[in-house]
Design an enzyme around this catalytic site. Structure first.
Site, PDB file in Angstrom:
ATOM      1  N   GLY A  29       0.814  -1.214   0.000  1.00  0.00           N
ATOM      2  CA  GLY A  29       0.000   0.000   0.000  1.00  0.00           C
ATOM      3  C   GLY A  29       0.845   1.260   0.000  1.00  0.00           C
ATOM      4  CB  SER A  30      -0.101   4.803  -0.470  1.00  0.00           C
ATOM      5  OG  SER A  30      -1.121   4.875   0.505  1.00  0.00           O
ATOM      6  CG  ASP A  84      -8.048  -0.634   3.574  1.00  0.00           C
ATOM      7  OD1 ASP A  84      -7.451   0.233   2.922  1.00  0.00           O
ATOM      8  OD2 ASP A  84      -7.964  -1.843   3.305  1.00  0.00           O
ATOM      9  CE  LYS A  94      -3.309  -5.707   6.218  1.00  0.00           C
ATOM     10  NZ  LYS A  94      -2.945  -4.543   5.373  1.00  0.00           N
ATOM     11  N   GLY A  96      -7.725  -3.089   0.789  1.00  0.00           N
ATOM     12  CA  GLY A  96      -8.014  -2.010  -0.167  1.00  0.00           C
ATOM     13  C   GLY A  96      -7.104  -2.089  -1.385  1.00  0.00           C
ATOM     14  CD  GLU A 103      -2.103  -6.559   2.678  1.00  0.00           C
ATOM     15  OE1 GLU A 103      -1.664  -5.564   2.123  1.00  0.00           O
ATOM     16  OE2 GLU A 103      -3.263  -6.616   3.119  1.00  0.00           O
ATOM     17  CE  LYS A 121      -6.098   4.672   5.567  1.00  0.00           C
ATOM     18  NZ  LYS A 121      -4.941   3.889   5.201  1.00  0.00           N
TER      19      LYS A 121
END
Ligand code: 5RP
Length: 223
Positions: A29-30, A84, A94, A96, A103, A121
């Protein structure tokens, strides 16, 4: 502070939880991308990484970090990943980024889960974020009907107008309108449904620590 700056702040803060000389579990993720970028600066102090997605693997390798297959490693000291949603007990939603199955596998192999997230979050109760569920394609419609019976509305996740295909060759349902009062029981229940690969509730694999990015700095929650 922008959301991006908050993510960068917790990505850097997560370095304090990396165990010297050990293999680190890396999420997707980011926010995790910020962590990976920071990790590159201390790569001589770690043995390498186990990754939870093709995207994270490409980023890690691109920065020169050695990536091990899960099966080459017995136990991972710490797993660093985003979420998320996260509640006050460390339960998370989680997926997203569609990487929930790998994961959960890497989290299950890790002694400790450190969640990194910006403060948006943190929630009182899980469920406002549409719940990702990875499913075997032939079971998607039946699973959607099972969620409808619980009051949830499931939609197939698309990419470029076609069903998104995960790193594992499966599809994702995003389920809106669920009230997840008991995350542990909910995860156990949905795990039993034939065709469900992974439900995006992480209660059995919850976080032990959350590094939450706030404009006042990093807030550490311990569960
Ligand atoms: C990917 C995930 C991510 O951890 C989650 O979507 C949070 O991502 P971001 O850090 O980009 O907000 O579960 O499958």
């Amino acid at each position: 502070m922008t959301q991006d700056e908050l993510k960068a702040m917790v990505g850097r803060a997560a370095l304090d939880h990396v165990v010297a000389g050990a293999i680190v579990g890396v999420g997707t993720g980011s926010t995790v991308n910020k962590f990976i970028d920071a990790l590159a600066g201390i790569q001589d102090r770690i043995a390498g990484a186990v990754s939870s997605s093709e995207a994270s693997t490409a980023r890690l390798k691109g920065l020169g970090i050695r990536v091990f297959d899960c099966n080459e490693v017995d136990e991972i000291a710490v797993y660093i990943d985003g979420a998320d949603e996260i509640d006050g007990q460390g339960h998370m939603i989680k997926g997203g980024g569609a990487a929930l199955t790998r994961e959960k596998i890497v989290a299950a192999q890790s002694r400790r889960f450190v969640c990194i997230a910006d403060e948006s979050k943190l929630v009182g109760r899980l469920g406002a974020f549409p719940l990702p569920v990875e499913v075997v394609p032939m079971a998607a419609r039946r699973i959607a009907r099972q969620f409808a019976a619980l009051g949830g509305e499931a939609t197939l996740r698309l990419k470029d107008g076609r069903p998104l295909v995960t790193d594992n060759g499966q599809h994702i349902l995003d389920v809106r309108g669920l009230a997840i009062a008991d995350p542990l029981a909910f995860e156990s229940e949905v795990n039993q449904w034939p065709g469900v690969v992974t439900v995006g509730v992480f209660a059995h694999q919850k976080a032990q620590v959350c590094l939450l990015g706030t404009p006042a700095g990093v807030r550490t929650l311990v569960f």
